[in-house]
Design an enzyme around this catalytic site. Structure first.
Site, mmCIF file in Angstrom:
data_model
loop_
_atom_site.group_PDB
_atom_site.id
_atom_site.type_symbol
_atom_site.label_atom_id
_atom_site.label_comp_id
_atom_site.label_asym_id
_atom_site.label_seq_id
_atom_site.Cartn_x
_atom_site.Cartn_y
_atom_site.Cartn_z
ATOM 1 C CG ASP A 1 36.031 38.992 61.685
ATOM 2 O OD1 ASP A 1 37.065 38.458 61.227
ATOM 3 O OD2 ASP A 1 36.010 40.148 62.133
ATOM 4 C CG ASN B 1 38.623 30.082 50.287
ATOM 5 O OD1 ASN B 1 39.481 30.092 49.406
ATOM 6 N ND2 ASN B 1 37.557 30.859 50.232
ATOM 7 C CE1 TYR C 1 46.725 36.687 49.568
ATOM 8 C CE2 TYR C 1 48.222 36.096 47.783
ATOM 9 C CZ TYR C 1 47.043 35.903 48.471
ATOM 10 O OH TYR C 1 46.167 34.913 48.062
ATOM 11 C CE LYS D 1 46.521 33.422 51.157
ATOM 12 N NZ LYS D 1 45.379 32.664 51.724
ATOM 13 C CB THR E 1 38.176 35.245 41.733
ATOM 14 O OG1 THR E 1 39.459 35.559 42.312
ATOM 15 C CG2 THR E 1 38.060 33.739 41.562
ATOM 16 C CB THR F 1 50.464 44.506 39.272
ATOM 17 O OG1 THR F 1 49.565 43.913 38.315
ATOM 18 C CG2 THR F 1 50.472 43.670 40.547
#
Length: 267
Positions: free
Chosen positions: A65, A92, A161, A165, A198, A208
């Protein structure tokens, strides 16, 4: 020997059980590296490591984790012990929650901050401690953080998000400077993947559309393609090959950089 050859390198990949992480692990192993897949998905991760081993690669799995400092210390220790060292860490593992800013759920944002930003920070911490002079690996190396094209564009419904990032981008540059100033011998770079189909990418398209931003998931994908000069979505191999480059001697003088792998979407 090619500058892209990773024979003898030992690599830890977080979120390595599936998706982009699995693709990165396969590409790194294909270039000659021994890989440790780190993930919370134990069963899937063990199967992926077993499949890589069956293909003739050196691959192991460790449960991790990325938000847990003690688990990071244990995972790096296991990597050094089982692979004989540590040369590259790929941060990642990531989490994306789709929501409009007017619908912000604080717990969702906190979780993204913990996984995407704190998880990356802890990965850098333990990579530095292991790879710097005097560490259990002690030969320097490379850290590659996975940011996102979301750090460079304004796309609706991914505010939290995008913010995390963007933080990964800034963190990358600070880490590269600290490593250089303190003589750790560890290069730190990041990649900005574009949208890849993915499970996470498909989820974003569905959600969305569900928010009424697009008529359908296909329309959401079409909008992304329309914004991309290369005229297509990314493929896992596109991102994985860029990670191999940043892990290799071919990028030996690339440090503190962000590499867009987005078909030009974020230009």
């Amino acid at each position: 020997m090619s500058a892209f050859d990773l024979t003898g390198r030992r690599v830890l990949v977080t979120g390595g059980a599936q998706g982009l992480g699995e693709g990165m692990a396969r590409a790194l192993a294909g270039a000659g590296a021994a890989v440790m897949l780190a993930d919370i998905a134990k069963d899937v991760g063990e199967k992926t490591a077993s499949a890589l081993s069956s293909d003739g690669h050196t691959a192991r799995f460790v449960a991790l984790d990325v938000t847990d400092d003690a688990q990071w210390e244990a995972a790096v220790g296991q990597t050094v012990s089982e692979l004989g060292g540590l040369d590259v860490v790929i941060n990642n593992a990531g989490l994306e929650v789709t929501q409009l800013l007017v619908d912000t759920e604080p717990d969702d944002v906190r979780r993204m901050l913990e996984v995407n930003l704190l998880g990356t920070m802890l990965g850098i911490k333990h990579a530095f401690r292991a790879m710097r002079p005097g560490g259990p690996a002690g030969q320097g190396g490379a850290v590659i953080n996975v940011a996102s094209v979301a750090a460079t564009i304004a796309f609706p419904s991914i505010g939290g998000y995008s913010a995390t990032k963007s933080g990964v981008d800034r963190l990358t540059r600070v880490a590269a400077m600290e490593s250089g100033k303190l003589g750790y011998g560890v290069r730190v770079n990041c990649v900005y993947p574009g949208l890849v189909p993915t499970a996470m990418g498909q989820k974003l398209a569905v959600e969305t559309a569900g928010l009424g931003l697009f008529e359908s998931p296909d329309a959401a994908v079409g909008a992304v393609v329309e914004l991309t000069p290369s005229g297509r979505l990314g493929e896992v191999s596109d991102i994985a090959d860029a990670v191999v480059f940043l892990a290799s001697d071919a990028s030996r003088f690339v440090n503190g950089a962000g590499l867009p792998v987005d078909g030009g979407m974020g230009m």
